[in-house]
Each structure stands twice: as structure tokens, then as C-alpha cells.
Design a protein around this motif. Structure first.
Motif, PDB file in Angstrom:
ATOM      1  N   VAL A  33       0.840  -1.205   0.000  1.00  0.00           N
ATOM      2  CA  VAL A  33       0.000   0.000   0.000  1.00  0.00           C
ATOM      3  C   VAL A  33       0.879   1.260   0.000  1.00  0.00           C
ATOM      4  O   VAL A  33       0.589   2.236  -0.697  1.00  0.00           O
ATOM      5  CB  VAL A  33      -0.971  -0.006   1.209  1.00  0.00           C
ATOM      6  N   GLY A  34       1.971   1.207   0.738  1.00  0.00           N
ATOM      7  CA  GLY A  34       2.897   2.348   0.770  1.00  0.00           C
ATOM      8  C   GLY A  34       3.473   2.640  -0.612  1.00  0.00           C
ATOM      9  O   GLY A  34       3.560   3.793  -1.040  1.00  0.00           O
ATOM     10  N   VAL A  35       3.828   1.588  -1.335  1.00  0.00           N
ATOM     11  CA  VAL A  35       4.374   1.781  -2.685  1.00  0.00           C
ATOM     12  C   VAL A  35       3.278   2.311  -3.622  1.00  0.00           C
ATOM     13  O   VAL A  35       3.523   3.191  -4.456  1.00  0.00           O
ATOM     14  CB  VAL A  35       5.003   0.466  -3.214  1.00  0.00           C
ATOM     15  N   VAL A  36       2.067   1.800  -3.474  1.00  0.00           N
ATOM     16  CA  VAL A  36       0.961   2.326  -4.293  1.00  0.00           C
ATOM     17  C   VAL A  36       0.832   3.837  -4.045  1.00  0.00           C
ATOM     18  O   VAL A  36       0.711   4.628  -4.985  1.00  0.00           O
ATOM     19  CB  VAL A  36      -0.377   1.596  -3.992  1.00  0.00           C
ATOM     20  N   GLY A  37       0.895   4.249  -2.780  1.00  0.00           N
ATOM     21  CA  GLY A  37       0.798   5.678  -2.442  1.00  0.00           C
ATOM     22  C   GLY A  37       1.849   6.504  -3.184  1.00  0.00           C
ATOM     23  O   GLY A  37       1.566   7.574  -3.725  1.00  0.00           O
ATOM     24  N   LYS A  38       3.062   5.978  -3.252  1.00  0.00           N
ATOM     25  CA  LYS A  38       4.158   6.670  -3.951  1.00  0.00           C
ATOM     26  C   LYS A  38       3.825   6.828  -5.440  1.00  0.00           C
ATOM     27  O   LYS A  38       4.021   7.874  -6.038  1.00  0.00           O
ATOM     28  CB  LYS A  38       5.403   5.767  -3.839  1.00  0.00           C
ATOM     29  N   ILE A  39       3.311   5.756  -6.008  1.00  0.00           N
ATOM     30  CA  ILE A  39       2.968   5.756  -7.439  1.00  0.00           C
ATOM     31  C   ILE A  39       1.869   6.781  -7.723  1.00  0.00           C
ATOM     32  O   ILE A  39       1.918   7.520  -8.711  1.00  0.00           O
ATOM     33  CB  ILE A  39       2.522   4.331  -7.868  1.00  0.00           C
ATOM     34  N   LEU A  40       0.879   6.831  -6.830  1.00  0.00           N
ATOM     35  CA  LEU A  40      -0.249   7.750  -7.051  1.00  0.00           C
ATOM     36  C   LEU A  40       0.220   9.193  -7.093  1.00  0.00           C
ATOM     37  O   LEU A  40      -0.236   9.996  -7.910  1.00  0.00           O
ATOM     38  CB  LEU A  40      -1.295   7.575  -5.941  1.00  0.00           C
ATOM     39  N   LYS A  41       1.177   9.532  -6.221  1.00  0.00           N
ATOM     40  CA  LYS A  41       1.707  10.903  -6.221  1.00  0.00           C
ATOM     41  C   LYS A  41       2.357  11.201  -7.564  1.00  0.00           C
ATOM     42  O   LYS A  41       2.214  12.278  -8.118  1.00  0.00           O
ATOM     43  CB  LYS A  41       2.767  11.071  -5.126  1.00  0.00           C
ATOM     44  N   ARG A  42       3.083  10.223  -8.073  1.00  0.00           N
ATOM     45  CA  ARG A  42       3.787  10.412  -9.336  1.00  0.00           C
ATOM     46  C   ARG A  42       2.792  10.603 -10.488  1.00  0.00           C
ATOM     47  O   ARG A  42       2.958  11.469 -11.336  1.00  0.00           O
ATOM     48  CB  ARG A  42       4.644   9.173  -9.616  1.00  0.00           C
ATOM     49  N   ILE A  43       1.760   9.770 -10.484  1.00  0.00           N
ATOM     50  CA  ILE A  43       0.767   9.877 -11.569  1.00  0.00           C
ATOM     51  C   ILE A  43       0.024  11.210 -11.462  1.00  0.00           C
ATOM     52  O   ILE A  43      -0.218  11.888 -12.465  1.00  0.00           O
ATOM     53  CB  ILE A  43      -0.221   8.683 -11.540  1.00  0.00           C
ATOM     54  N   TYR A  44      -0.303  11.593 -10.233  1.00  0.00           N
ATOM     55  CA  TYR A  44      -1.040  12.857 -10.030  1.00  0.00           C
ATOM     56  C   TYR A  44      -0.262  14.040 -10.616  1.00  0.00           C
ATOM     57  O   TYR A  44      -0.826  14.909 -11.276  1.00  0.00           O
ATOM     58  CB  TYR A  44      -1.273  13.046  -8.532  1.00  0.00           C
ATOM     59  N   LYS A  45       1.031  14.036 -10.362  1.00  0.00           N
ATOM     60  CA  LYS A  45       1.881  15.115 -10.870  1.00  0.00           C
ATOM     61  C   LYS A  45       1.786  15.186 -12.403  1.00  0.00           C
ATOM     62  O   LYS A  45       1.674  16.257 -12.994  1.00  0.00           O
ATOM     63  CB  LYS A  45       3.332  14.823 -10.463  1.00  0.00           C
ATOM     64  N   SER A  46       1.812  14.030 -13.036  1.00  0.00           N
ATOM     65  CA  SER A  46       1.730  14.007 -14.502  1.00  0.00           C
ATOM     66  C   SER A  46       0.340  14.389 -14.991  1.00  0.00           C
ATOM     67  O   SER A  46       0.202  15.025 -16.030  1.00  0.00           O
ATOM     68  CB  SER A  46       2.087  12.624 -15.030  1.00  0.00           C
ATOM     69  N   VAL A  47      -0.700  13.980 -14.242  1.00  0.00           N
ATOM     70  CA  VAL A  47      -2.068  14.355 -14.626  1.00  0.00           C
ATOM     71  C   VAL A  47      -2.190  15.876 -14.606  1.00  0.00           C
ATOM     72  O   VAL A  47      -2.748  16.487 -15.519  1.00  0.00           O
ATOM     73  CB  VAL A  47      -3.105  13.709 -13.664  1.00  0.00           C
ATOM     74  N   GLN A  48      -1.633  16.498 -13.575  1.00  0.00           N
ATOM     75  CA  GLN A  48      -1.744  17.950 -13.453  1.00  0.00           C
ATOM     76  C   GLN A  48      -1.058  18.672 -14.606  1.00  0.00           C
ATOM     77  O   GLN A  48      -1.471  19.737 -15.026  1.00  0.00           O
ATOM     78  CB  GLN A  48      -1.116  18.415 -12.137  1.00  0.00           C
ATOM     79  N   ARG A  49       0.029  18.081 -15.103  1.00  0.00           N
ATOM     80  CA  ARG A  49       0.808  18.752 -16.152  1.00  0.00           C
ATOM     81  C   ARG A  49       0.525  18.188 -17.541  1.00  0.00           C
ATOM     82  O   ARG A  49       1.151  18.585 -18.521  1.00  0.00           O
ATOM     83  CB  ARG A  49       2.315  18.583 -15.847  1.00  0.00           C
ATOM     84  N   ALA A  50      -0.453  17.273 -17.622  1.00  0.00           N
ATOM     85  CA  ALA A  50      -0.640  16.514 -18.870  1.00  0.00           C
ATOM     86  C   ALA A  50      -0.781  17.397 -20.100  1.00  0.00           C
ATOM     87  O   ALA A  50      -0.105  17.187 -21.111  1.00  0.00           O
ATOM     88  CB  ALA A  50      -1.848  15.590 -18.748  1.00  0.00           C
ATOM     89  N   SER A  51      -1.631  18.418 -20.020  1.00  0.00           N
ATOM     90  CA  SER A  51      -1.867  19.199 -21.242  1.00  0.00           C
ATOM     91  C   SER A  51      -0.668  20.066 -21.597  1.00  0.00           C
ATOM     92  O   SER A  51      -0.508  20.467 -22.743  1.00  0.00           O
ATOM     93  CB  SER A  51      -3.144  20.030 -21.120  1.00  0.00           C
TER      94      SER A  51
END
Ligand code: AHM
Ligand code: MG
Length: 333
Positions: A33-51
Motif C-alpha cells: 500500500v505504501g508503494v501504491v501511495g508513492k505511485i499515485l503521487k507520481r501519476i497525479y503530478k503528470s495528470v496535473q501537467r498533462a496538457s
């Protein structure tokens, strides 16, 4: 249910406490679960900057589901695979975006752990800045002595952890792990940590809200039409909310009460939602939160998967509403 902010319960602290309370059972689960949390932060950052980063639009490829692969789908999928490859704490990962199960090198004792993932749910909403998310489920396989993953797949009631994130106006991470309740964490951008904001979530047992793509009405079977007629006109003050991202519709239902439906229809005899990556993990979580999860005709958690990418009609929501829906199916079959 409103958030209860507690600055001192970070995701890290929460997982450490869970490990200490029950070291043998929880340690591996908490680490995953801790590793999933790390991944989610990374994906969120890319979602925010996607466009701005050229990460919107499709890749030109079609996935195993016959759907266009979006650039962010691919990025999110690769992030799950790469980070878990490095972590060495699970033996297998299987995803909505990959044809085959991926075997990962891992430390001894981790070989039996299988992670299922929908890396980016709500793909059609990526390009329009509407809430999307990731969904995961964790199983401990009975053995690794199989030649085809289909021999090893287990029903949702065998999950040992599951959860989802929302990449919306905030990054939320809601999960359940064996031996614990359902809890929701919100990412604090300034501190860079997930903070517990929704402890011990319980879904309201009743609600007037329902979420379904009613454009499919004429393609549903009679019992399904009756169910939606009941939700629409059979109760006072009923109202529809449909985002078109399962995670978003599910999250609202979990916190405010409600029911999400993606039934079978002509041309899609099992509906659209994938059992392993979407339906089972969310069914487990909502059941742990006191809600219901059914296809209308059977409990989602009892379905023994026969193929990784199989779909199932999916109804998830407040316990009394789901029970009423099951009754309508029973009486009209
Ligand atoms: P996805 O995982 O490829 O995004 O597909 C699943 C999504 C769900 O999030 C959502 O509830 C549903 O598909 C919407 O489908 P429709 O556009 O047919 O209503
Ligand atoms: Mg999905």
C-alpha cells in the motif's frame, strides 16, 4: 461525511501502526500500500501537467479491451510496473492495459503476491480535466505452481487489500487492508504527504442518488429497465449524478450514499466494467464500508475469474438500495 483533519496521521504513520499491530500478517500488505501511495503521487503530478507536457490524447494503439490507449494510460501503467519492479515486494502484476501478467523479480517470500490494477480509470475524461483515478487490488495466491495465470486467479472475497485514488480537485487515496477499516487520505501538496482525512468510512445505507449511463436504456434487458425505473421514479426526490469515471461516481456514492450501475446491454453481455481491475477491488472496499456489490444476479465478490480481462455487470452502493435492486432482479427473472 465530512473530512476529519488530523495532521499527525500520515499514510506512513498509519501503515507503520498497522504493521506493529499485526507484524506477520500486515507487514507485506502495508508495504505494498505504501508503494501504491508513492505511485499515485507520481501519476497525479503528470495528470496535473498533462496538457502542458504533451500527455493528452491517444497513443494510436488499441489495448486488449479494444479501446484506444491514451498517453496517460500508458504512462500510469508503466509507472506501476517500473516502481513495483524496483520495490521487489510482489511477484506479479496484471493490468487493464497489458495483455499478459508480468512476473517481477522480488525478494524471497513475495512471489505469491499478485497486484491487479486499472492504472487510469475514466480515460475518456483525461483530456477535459474531469476527475480520473487508479484502482488496485492485492491477492496472495495459494501457490506459484501454474502455467497459465487463469489457474491462479481468485474471487474478490480473497482480496487482502484494495483501493483507489482520485486525481481531481485534490488527490485522494482510499483503501482497505485485511484487518483494518476503510480509510481515506488526502494529499497535502505543501508537506508532500498523505494525511488521514476520512477515518473509518461507512457508506450511508440509503440514498436517492443513482449513477448510470441512461443512454443505454433501450439496450438493457427488462429486469434492468425495471431497476432503473424504480431508481428514477419509484422513490421520492431521486436524482442522477454520472461523471463517467467509475472512481468519481464510486467515491461520491461511498461518502454521500448512492448507487453506481453499469449493467449488461445488447452488444455487451457482461457490461463494460472489468472484474479484476475495477469491480472486485471496489466491491471488496464498499462491502467493508457496509455497502453492497452485485451484478444484480450474484455477488460480485463470489465470482471466480476465468480470464484476466473478463467483465461483469456492476452495481455498487448503499446496502438497502442494492438489496432492493437484487430483489427486483430476483422477481423479474
Ligand atoms: P476505462 O477504465 O477505460 O476508463 O473504462 C471504464 C469507464 C468507467 O470509469 C466509467 O464508469 C465507464 O467506463 C463509462 O462508460 P460509458 O461512457 O459507456 O458510460
Ligand atoms: Mg477503468
Amino acid at each position: 461525511m465530512g473530512p476529519v483533519i488530523s495532521d499527525n496521521i500520515t499514510l506512513e504513520n498509519y501503515l507503520a501502526d498497522a504493521e506493529n499491530a499485526s507484524p506477520e500478517n500486515q507487514s507485506q500488505i502495508a508495504q505494498v500500500v505504501g508503494v501504491v501511495g508513492k505511485i499515485l503521487k507520481r501519476i497525479y503530478k503528470s495528470v496535473q501537467r498533462a496538457s502542458l507536457a504533451g500527455l493528452t490524447g491517444d497513443t494510436g494503439a488499441i489495448n486488449i479491451q479494444g479501446e484506444e490507449v491514451q498517453k496517460l494510460d500508458e504512462f500510469a501503467n508503466q509507472t506501476f510496473v517500473d516502481v513495483f519492479k524496483q520495490a521487489g515486494i510482489i511477484g506479479y502484476i496484471i493490468s487493464e492495459e497489458m495483455n499478459e501478467v508480468v512476473r517481477l523479480d522480488c525478494r524471497e517470500g513475495s512471489e505469491n503476491y499478485l497486484l491487479t490494477v486499472d492504472p487510469l480509470d475514466g480515460s475518456s475524461n483525461i483530456d477535459v480535466n474531469v476527475t480520473i483515478g487508479s484502482i488496485f487490488g492485492l491477492y496472495k495466491l495459494d501457490n506459484t505452481d501454474w502455467s497459465d495465470i487463469r489457474e491462479a486467479l481468485q474471487p474478490g472475497n480473497k482480496l487482502i487489500a484494495s483501493g483507489y485514488s482520485l486525481y481531481g480537485s485534490a488527490l485522494d487515496f482510499v483503501f482497505w487492508m485485511r484487518g483494518s477499516t476503510v480509510n481515506g487520505f488526502v494529499y497535502d501538496i505543501d508537506g508532500g504527504e498523505f494525511i488521514l482525512a476520512y477515518p473509518d468510512i461507512k457508506i450511508p445505507t440509503e440514498s436517492r442518488i443513482y449513477s448510470v449511463n441512461a443512454a443505454n436504456y433501450e439496450f438493457w434487458d427488462k429486469p434492468t429497465q425495471k431497476v432503473v425505473d424504480y431508481l428514477r421514479t419509484g422513490r421520492k426526490e431521486s436524482t442522477t449524478r454520472y461523471v463517467g469515471s467509475l472512481v468519481a461516481d464510486f467515491h461520491r456514492s461511498l461518502l454521500k450514499g448512492g448507487v453506481y450501475l453499469y449493467p449488461a446491454h445488447d452488444g455487451a453481455p457482461c457490461g463494460k466494467i472489468r472484474l479484476l481491475y475495477e469491480a472486485a477491488p471496489l466491491a471488496k472496499l464498499i462491502t467493508e464500508a457496509g455497502g453492497g456489490a452485485t451484478t444484480g444476479r450474484e455477488k460480485i465478490l463470489d465470482i471466480a475469474p476465468t480470464a484476466p480481462h473478463q467483465r461483469c455487470p456492476t452495481i455498487l452502493g448503499s446496502a438497502k438500495v442494492v438489496a432492493e435492486i437484487e430483489r427486483i432482479y430476483r422477481e423479474n427473472n
